[in-house]
Motif scaffolding. Structure first.
Motif, PDB file in Angstrom:
ATOM      1  N   UNK A  70       8.866  -5.925 -46.883  1.00  0.00           N
ATOM      2  CA  UNK A  70       8.368  -4.796 -46.625  1.00  0.00           C
ATOM      3  C   UNK A  70       9.035  -3.498 -47.370  1.00  0.00           C
ATOM      4  N   UNK A  71      10.275  -3.642 -47.751  1.00  0.00           N
ATOM      5  CA  UNK A  71      10.941  -2.964 -48.519  1.00  0.00           C
ATOM      6  C   UNK A  71      10.517  -2.649 -49.907  1.00  0.00           C
ATOM      7  N   UNK A  72      10.073  -3.822 -50.349  1.00  0.00           N
ATOM      8  CA  UNK A  72       9.600  -3.723 -51.754  1.00  0.00           C
ATOM      9  C   UNK A  72       8.101  -2.996 -51.872  1.00  0.00           C
ATOM     10  N   UNK A  73       7.288  -3.175 -50.712  1.00  0.00           N
ATOM     11  CA  UNK A  73       6.133  -2.209 -50.640  1.00  0.00           C
ATOM     12  C   UNK A  73       6.583  -0.798 -50.791  1.00  0.00           C
ATOM     13  N   UNK A  74       7.440  -0.351 -49.951  1.00  0.00           N
ATOM     14  CA  UNK A  74       7.820   1.135 -49.862  1.00  0.00           C
ATOM     15  C   UNK A  74       8.670   1.509 -50.994  1.00  0.00           C
ATOM     16  N   UNK A  75       9.535   0.841 -51.442  1.00  0.00           N
ATOM     17  CA  UNK A  75      10.220   1.218 -52.756  1.00  0.00           C
ATOM     18  C   UNK A  75       9.564   0.984 -53.965  1.00  0.00           C
ATOM     19  N   UNK A  76       8.889  -0.213 -54.044  1.00  0.00           N
ATOM     20  CA  UNK A  76       8.364  -0.208 -55.388  1.00  0.00           C
ATOM     21  C   UNK A  76       6.890  -0.102 -55.595  1.00  0.00           C
ATOM     22  N   UNK A  77       6.059  -0.375 -54.399  1.00  0.00           N
ATOM     23  CA  UNK A  77       4.603  -0.381 -54.363  1.00  0.00           C
ATOM     24  C   UNK A  77       4.242   1.242 -54.263  1.00  0.00           C
ATOM     25  N   UNK A  78       4.570   1.695 -53.054  1.00  0.00           N
ATOM     26  CA  UNK A  78       4.315   3.156 -52.558  1.00  0.00           C
ATOM     27  C   UNK A  78       4.323   4.182 -53.726  1.00  0.00           C
ATOM     28  N   UNK A  79       5.383   4.159 -54.634  1.00  0.00           N
ATOM     29  CA  UNK A  79       5.228   5.298 -55.806  1.00  0.00           C
ATOM     30  C   UNK A  79       4.108   4.962 -56.651  1.00  0.00           C
ATOM     31  N   UNK A  80       4.024   3.499 -56.938  1.00  0.00           N
ATOM     32  CA  UNK A  80       2.766   3.391 -58.080  1.00  0.00           C
ATOM     33  C   UNK A  80       1.482   3.883 -56.988  1.00  0.00           C
ATOM     34  N   UNK A  81       1.395   3.568 -55.968  1.00  0.00           N
ATOM     35  CA  UNK A  81       0.208   3.784 -55.156  1.00  0.00           C
ATOM     36  C   UNK A  81      -0.136   5.217 -55.072  1.00  0.00           C
ATOM     37  N   UNK A  82       0.999   6.032 -54.834  1.00  0.00           N
ATOM     38  CA  UNK A  82       0.756   7.674 -54.850  1.00  0.00           C
ATOM     39  C   UNK A  82       0.339   8.019 -56.221  1.00  0.00           C
ATOM     40  N   UNK A 114     -11.576  10.711 -47.709  1.00  0.00           N
ATOM     41  CA  UNK A 114     -12.694  10.201 -47.929  1.00  0.00           C
ATOM     42  C   UNK A 114     -12.721   8.724 -48.150  1.00  0.00           C
ATOM     43  N   UNK A 115     -11.597   8.025 -48.296  1.00  0.00           N
ATOM     44  CA  UNK A 115     -11.359   6.733 -48.606  1.00  0.00           C
ATOM     45  C   UNK A 115      -9.856   6.319 -48.403  1.00  0.00           C
ATOM     46  N   UNK A 116      -9.560   5.143 -48.308  1.00  0.00           N
ATOM     47  CA  UNK A 116      -8.077   4.746 -48.617  1.00  0.00           C
ATOM     48  C   UNK A 116      -7.857   3.540 -49.536  1.00  0.00           C
ATOM     49  N   UNK A 117      -6.720   3.627 -50.114  1.00  0.00           N
ATOM     50  CA  UNK A 117      -6.124   2.868 -51.183  1.00  0.00           C
ATOM     51  C   UNK A 117      -5.067   1.870 -50.771  1.00  0.00           C
ATOM     52  N   UNK A 150      -7.912   1.871 -60.135  1.00  0.00           N
ATOM     53  CA  UNK A 150      -7.626   0.543 -59.575  1.00  0.00           C
ATOM     54  C   UNK A 150      -7.263  -0.605 -60.390  1.00  0.00           C
ATOM     55  N   UNK A 151      -7.813  -0.725 -61.636  1.00  0.00           N
ATOM     56  CA  UNK A 151      -7.817  -1.854 -62.420  1.00  0.00           C
ATOM     57  C   UNK A 151      -6.162  -1.655 -63.063  1.00  0.00           C
ATOM     58  N   UNK A 152      -6.156  -0.439 -63.257  1.00  0.00           N
ATOM     59  CA  UNK A 152      -4.677  -0.220 -63.841  1.00  0.00           C
ATOM     60  C   UNK A 152      -3.538  -0.327 -62.901  1.00  0.00           C
ATOM     61  N   UNK A 153      -3.857  -0.138 -61.794  1.00  0.00           N
ATOM     62  CA  UNK A 153      -2.704  -0.280 -60.511  1.00  0.00           C
ATOM     63  C   UNK A 153      -2.538  -1.687 -60.244  1.00  0.00           C
ATOM     64  N   UNK A 154      -3.765  -2.375 -60.222  1.00  0.00           N
ATOM     65  CA  UNK A 154      -3.528  -4.005 -60.094  1.00  0.00           C
ATOM     66  C   UNK A 154      -2.802  -4.479 -61.195  1.00  0.00           C
ATOM     67  N   UNK A 155      -2.978  -4.151 -62.256  1.00  0.00           N
ATOM     68  CA  UNK A 155      -2.295  -4.707 -63.686  1.00  0.00           C
ATOM     69  C   UNK A 155      -0.622  -4.238 -63.520  1.00  0.00           C
ATOM     70  N   UNK A 156      -0.713  -3.127 -63.204  1.00  0.00           N
ATOM     71  CA  UNK A 156       1.010  -2.688 -63.157  1.00  0.00           C
ATOM     72  C   UNK A 156       1.722  -3.337 -61.984  1.00  0.00           C
ATOM     73  N   UNK A 157       1.162  -3.403 -60.726  1.00  0.00           N
ATOM     74  CA  UNK A 157       1.879  -4.128 -59.677  1.00  0.00           C
ATOM     75  C   UNK A 157       1.914  -5.847 -59.603  1.00  0.00           C
ATOM     76  N   UNK A 158       0.714  -6.230 -60.173  1.00  0.00           N
ATOM     77  CA  UNK A 158       0.308  -7.466 -60.201  1.00  0.00           C
ATOM     78  C   UNK A 158       0.043  -8.116 -58.889  1.00  0.00           C
ATOM     79  N   UNK A 159      -0.719  -7.187 -57.946  1.00  0.00           N
ATOM     80  CA  UNK A 159      -1.280  -7.560 -56.850  1.00  0.00           C
ATOM     81  C   UNK A 159      -2.600  -6.987 -56.656  1.00  0.00           C
ATOM     82  N   UNK A 160      -3.087  -7.335 -55.561  1.00  0.00           N
ATOM     83  CA  UNK A 160      -4.440  -7.043 -55.456  1.00  0.00           C
ATOM     84  C   UNK A 160      -4.499  -5.670 -54.821  1.00  0.00           C
TER      85      UNK A 160
END
Lengths: 258, 258
Positions: free
Chosen positions: B233-245, B219-222, B95-105
């Motif tokens: 919205x587009x950024x969430x899907x195109x930029x952040x969804x791959x990082x989330x996955x 068991x949980x959601x991230x 989670x720490x790594x992800x927050x750092x990468x995307x610079x969002x909570x």
């Protein structure tokens, strides 16, 4: 008042219920009725009533009626405390900023009896982080935040603490002599900061400052901690202490404004 | 079993004690005996016994014997749950790594009844952060993590949820029609992710994915959440969804290895 209580005033089932909640942990995330009864020293009938009550209230769950586990509802109890701790929310953005500036973990803790308790923590995303969660308890004497918090007490209280504490030598660096400990607390009072150098665990160094309310009463401690291989004692004092003090000043300014 | 309980099995003083702990919050960080009795609907005598017991056990304190406040010991109750949630500690560095990468909570939550409950959260150090602490509860239907967690339930359970829930229009974007909600859950199931666009609060957008165990059980959601002015919205899907996955894959890999 807290030490002596009339037997007729003591609600034993409340004590037992809270104890049942407390025995669940990483090693015991699922417990049977028999295990609960044994660990809390209850009859099976009493353990059963407590588990059924906690189940009914939604604090525990059981998929099969045999193994019980805690539910997230238990968090609302701790959350009640955290949200009542109004300075915590106020301090958190400043902690984030500090952790980013120094690129080391920062924590906020308060004193509870002989222990410090973590109420906020910002970890850096290193591989070698020090795993300490919210609510973690550590012995005050062996930590920088603990010494800062103890130095905020009266001399009488500190001496009482020293006389009641059995100083455990966690490492070769742990102060275990009560007299040396009292001298150290005096030094912390004079300086306004405390440093702990691998006294609780080899490899961990930290520096802490008190956060005080308008009346000069210490209400919390703020620290920066890092791995000894990355952070020298001199760096803690020369590089991190000024940042720590700046953050304390910001938190106190925000606190006094309210 | 949780819904019906024999009266003789119910430990009322345990219920009342837990309720007393729960009524403390930011607005009520100090309460008198009279206030506690009133808010928990207890006689003064019963409220007094509960407060004295909690005082004796160290869960509440009182400087003057009139005003009571919670102590950090209460955190040990929530901590029991958090430490029993073994995947949480495992997930945190990612989670720490992800927050750092995307610079969002980024946050991790689980389902508890009709709510999602935050069990981990990494905030970025922006001025405009979304203030949500550990243990915060939010209605599942209006959040991306909630919809991901609901999509992990059986169709029957989701329909039960929809029929029992009163969909509150928090904003103009909130889905309030049960049928539209069920269709949305279907879409989330197909896609494997959920997006919530200002449905709980104007200005907040988020995207979430499920974390599944070896057997495919959610068991949980991230999620990643950000302010609408910064994140489209587009950024969430195109930029952040791959990082989330990517992060979900890392957490699941670590989870399966154990």
């Amino acid at each position: 008042m807290a030490d002596s209580i009339k037997k007729s005033d003591f609600v034993q089932s409340l004590e037992k219920g809270l104890k049942v909640i407390s025995i669940f942990n990483a090693q015991n995330d699922e417990l049977t009725l028999t295990e609960v009864a044994k660990q809390v020293e209850l009859t099976r009938a009493n353990a059963r009533r407590i588990l059924l009550t906690l189940l009914h209230l939604g604090y525990v769950t059981s998929a099969d009626g045999k193994y019980f586990r805690l539910t997230p509802k238990v968090l609302t109890l701790g959350y009640a405390y955290l949200s009542s701790l109004s300075f915590r929310e106020l301090a958190e953005p400043f902690l984030n900023e500090l952790a980013k500036t120094v690129n080391e973990s920062c924590s906020l803790s308060v004193l509870d009896g002989h222990d410090i308790v973590y109420v906020a923590r910002v970890q850096t995303s290193r591989i070698m982080t020090i795993s300490l969660g919210l609510g973690t308890r550590l012995p005050a004497y062996a930590t920088s935040m603990g010494r800062v918090l103890l130095s905020g007490l009266s001399q009488e209280e500190v001496e009482k603490y020293a006389s009641e504490t059995s100083f455990e030598p966690f490492t070769n660096y742990t102060i275990t002599d009560p007299q040396a400990f009292l001298e150290r607390i005096n030094l912390v009072r004079q300086r306004g900061w405390a440093l702990a150098d691998q006294e609780l665990e080899i490899g961990v160094r930290s520096i802490a400052c008190p956060i005080k309310d308008k009346n000069g009463k210490t209400i919390a401690a703020l620290n920066i901690s890092g791995h000894a291989s990355r952070v020298s004692r001199d760096e803690l004092i020369e590089k991190y202490l000024p940042e720590l003090r700046k953050t304390v000043a910001q938190i106190e300014a925000a606190l006094y404004k309210r």
